[in-house]
Design a protein around this motif. Structure first.
Motif, PDB file in Angstrom:
ATOM      1  N   ILE A  29     -19.967  -0.496  15.836  1.00 39.52           N
ATOM      2  CA  ILE A  29     -20.515  -1.535  16.841  1.00 39.52           C
ATOM      3  C   ILE A  29     -21.115  -0.984  18.434  1.00 39.52           C
ATOM      4  O   ILE A  29     -22.273  -1.284  18.779  1.00 39.52           O
ATOM      5  CB  ILE A  29     -20.114  -2.989  16.829  1.00 39.52           C
ATOM      6  N   PHE A  30     -20.329   0.051  19.243  1.00 40.20           N
ATOM      7  CA  PHE A  30     -20.013   0.494  20.043  1.00 40.20           C
ATOM      8  C   PHE A  30     -19.990   1.467  20.336  1.00 40.20           C
ATOM      9  O   PHE A  30     -18.455   1.792  19.102  1.00 40.20           O
ATOM     10  CB  PHE A  30     -19.163  -0.470  21.181  1.00 40.20           C
ATOM     11  N   GLU A 129     -22.378   1.991  30.874  1.00 42.61           N
ATOM     12  CA  GLU A 129     -23.153   0.607  30.758  1.00 42.61           C
ATOM     13  C   GLU A 129     -22.906  -0.945  29.663  1.00 42.61           C
ATOM     14  O   GLU A 129     -22.933  -1.182  30.123  1.00 42.61           O
ATOM     15  CB  GLU A 129     -24.386   1.485  30.153  1.00 42.61           C
ATOM     16  N   ASN A 130     -21.965   0.093  28.372  1.00 43.27           N
ATOM     17  CA  ASN A 130     -21.891  -0.788  27.853  1.00 43.27           C
ATOM     18  C   ASN A 130     -20.123  -1.398  27.941  1.00 43.27           C
ATOM     19  O   ASN A 130     -19.275  -2.090  26.415  1.00 43.27           O
ATOM     20  CB  ASN A 130     -21.471  -0.345  26.364  1.00 43.27           C
ATOM     21  N   GLU A 132     -17.908  -3.831  29.675  1.00 42.44           N
ATOM     22  CA  GLU A 132     -17.645  -4.971  29.430  1.00 42.44           C
ATOM     23  C   GLU A 132     -18.183  -5.511  28.648  1.00 42.44           C
ATOM     24  O   GLU A 132     -17.101  -6.256  28.249  1.00 42.44           O
ATOM     25  CB  GLU A 132     -19.377  -5.830  30.707  1.00 42.44           C
ATOM     26  N   GLU A 133     -18.738  -5.343  27.793  1.00 37.04           N
ATOM     27  CA  GLU A 133     -19.078  -5.089  26.517  1.00 37.04           C
ATOM     28  C   GLU A 133     -18.146  -5.368  25.664  1.00 37.04           C
ATOM     29  O   GLU A 133     -17.170  -6.178  24.881  1.00 37.04           O
ATOM     30  CB  GLU A 133     -20.649  -5.125  25.346  1.00 37.04           C
ATOM     31  N   VAL A 134     -17.542  -3.548  25.704  1.00 35.30           N
ATOM     32  CA  VAL A 134     -16.793  -2.712  24.787  1.00 35.30           C
ATOM     33  C   VAL A 134     -15.303  -3.935  25.015  1.00 35.30           C
ATOM     34  O   VAL A 134     -14.282  -4.582  24.406  1.00 35.30           O
ATOM     35  CB  VAL A 134     -16.467  -1.401  25.448  1.00 35.30           C
ATOM     36  N   ARG A 135     -15.308  -3.754  26.411  1.00 33.42           N
ATOM     37  CA  ARG A 135     -14.108  -4.809  27.057  1.00 33.42           C
ATOM     38  C   ARG A 135     -13.385  -6.013  26.747  1.00 33.42           C
ATOM     39  O   ARG A 135     -13.007  -6.957  25.681  1.00 33.42           O
ATOM     40  CB  ARG A 135     -13.680  -5.375  28.048  1.00 33.42           C
ATOM     41  N   LYS A 136     -14.812  -7.180  26.034  1.00 30.17           N
ATOM     42  CA  LYS A 136     -14.974  -8.145  25.478  1.00 30.17           C
ATOM     43  C   LYS A 136     -14.669  -8.366  23.773  1.00 30.17           C
ATOM     44  O   LYS A 136     -13.685  -8.698  23.741  1.00 30.17           O
ATOM     45  CB  LYS A 136     -16.283  -9.218  25.995  1.00 30.17           C
ATOM     46  N   TYR A 137     -15.359  -7.205  23.402  1.00 25.85           N
ATOM     47  CA  TYR A 137     -15.212  -6.920  21.606  1.00 25.85           C
ATOM     48  C   TYR A 137     -13.404  -6.695  21.822  1.00 25.85           C
ATOM     49  O   TYR A 137     -12.778  -7.222  20.652  1.00 25.85           O
ATOM     50  CB  TYR A 137     -15.842  -5.485  21.043  1.00 25.85           C
ATOM     51  N   SER A 139     -11.143  -7.531  23.479  1.00 28.25           N
ATOM     52  CA  SER A 139     -10.357  -8.397  23.599  1.00 28.25           C
ATOM     53  C   SER A 139     -10.279  -9.970  22.500  1.00 28.25           C
ATOM     54  O   SER A 139      -9.015 -10.214  22.496  1.00 28.25           O
ATOM     55  CB  SER A 139     -10.936  -8.945  25.105  1.00 28.25           C
ATOM     56  N   ARG A 140     -11.219  -9.600  21.945  1.00 28.83           N
ATOM     57  CA  ARG A 140     -11.293 -10.769  20.605  1.00 28.83           C
ATOM     58  C   ARG A 140     -11.241  -9.771  20.007  1.00 28.83           C
ATOM     59  O   ARG A 140     -10.058 -10.503  18.774  1.00 28.83           O
ATOM     60  CB  ARG A 140     -13.028 -11.132  20.183  1.00 28.83           C
TER      61      ARG A 140
END
Length: 149
Positions: A29-30, A129-130, A132-137, A139-140
């Motif tokens: 995904i990342f 660049e990624n 914030e999206e990595v942090r959100k992912y 955390s879920r």
């Protein structure tokens, strides 16, 4: 061909198939980067060059098949990143339940994800660049109780 020439080819082809299946089952995904991710491709390239440059190298079917079978090892099994099942690092998936703790820290122009499992502490580097999206992912995917600041 003798059994002593068939066994190395079978072993290498089996390793190629296993690495290919692991990479296909775990969609990234990342995408991350392993600090020492360049070592395996360089070692395979050096092995091929040294083998071809040696005086005892004979251009026959066995040697050609062996060198072609070794090439996929340089690119397969060298991926790192976050998947649905866990964290992929060099074809080893640490599933979310096995991760004891993790931290996300900034280093120069990238972020490093440190995570601890029963196999030790591992690192994966991500682009800024990624992050914030990595942090959100994360955390879920992982419970927040594992996050260490």
């Amino acid at each position: 061909m003798e059994i002593s020439t068939i066994l190395p080819i079978l072993f290498i082809v089996a390793m190629d198939v296993i690495l290919f299946v692991i990479d296909r089952r775990n969609k990234i995904i990342f995408r991350g980067r392993n600090k020492y991710g360049i070592i395996v491709p360089v070692m395979v390239a050096v092995f091929i060059v040294v083998t071809i440059a040696s005086k005892s190298f004979v251009l026959n079917a066995y040697n050609i098949i062996l060198l072609i079978a070794i090439l996929p090892i340089a690119v397969l099994g060298n991926k790192s990143g976050l998947t649905e099942k866990g964290i992929l690092l060099n074809s080893y998936v640490a599933i979310w339940q096995k991760i004891e703790s993790y931290s996300l820290d900034e280093e120069a122009s990238r972020y490093v994800l440190l995570y601890k499992t029963n196999a030790g502490v591992r690192r994966i580097y991500f682009k800024k660049e990624n992050i914030e999206e990595v942090r959100k992912y994360l955390s879920r995917a992982i419970n927040y109780k594992h996050y260490r600041r």
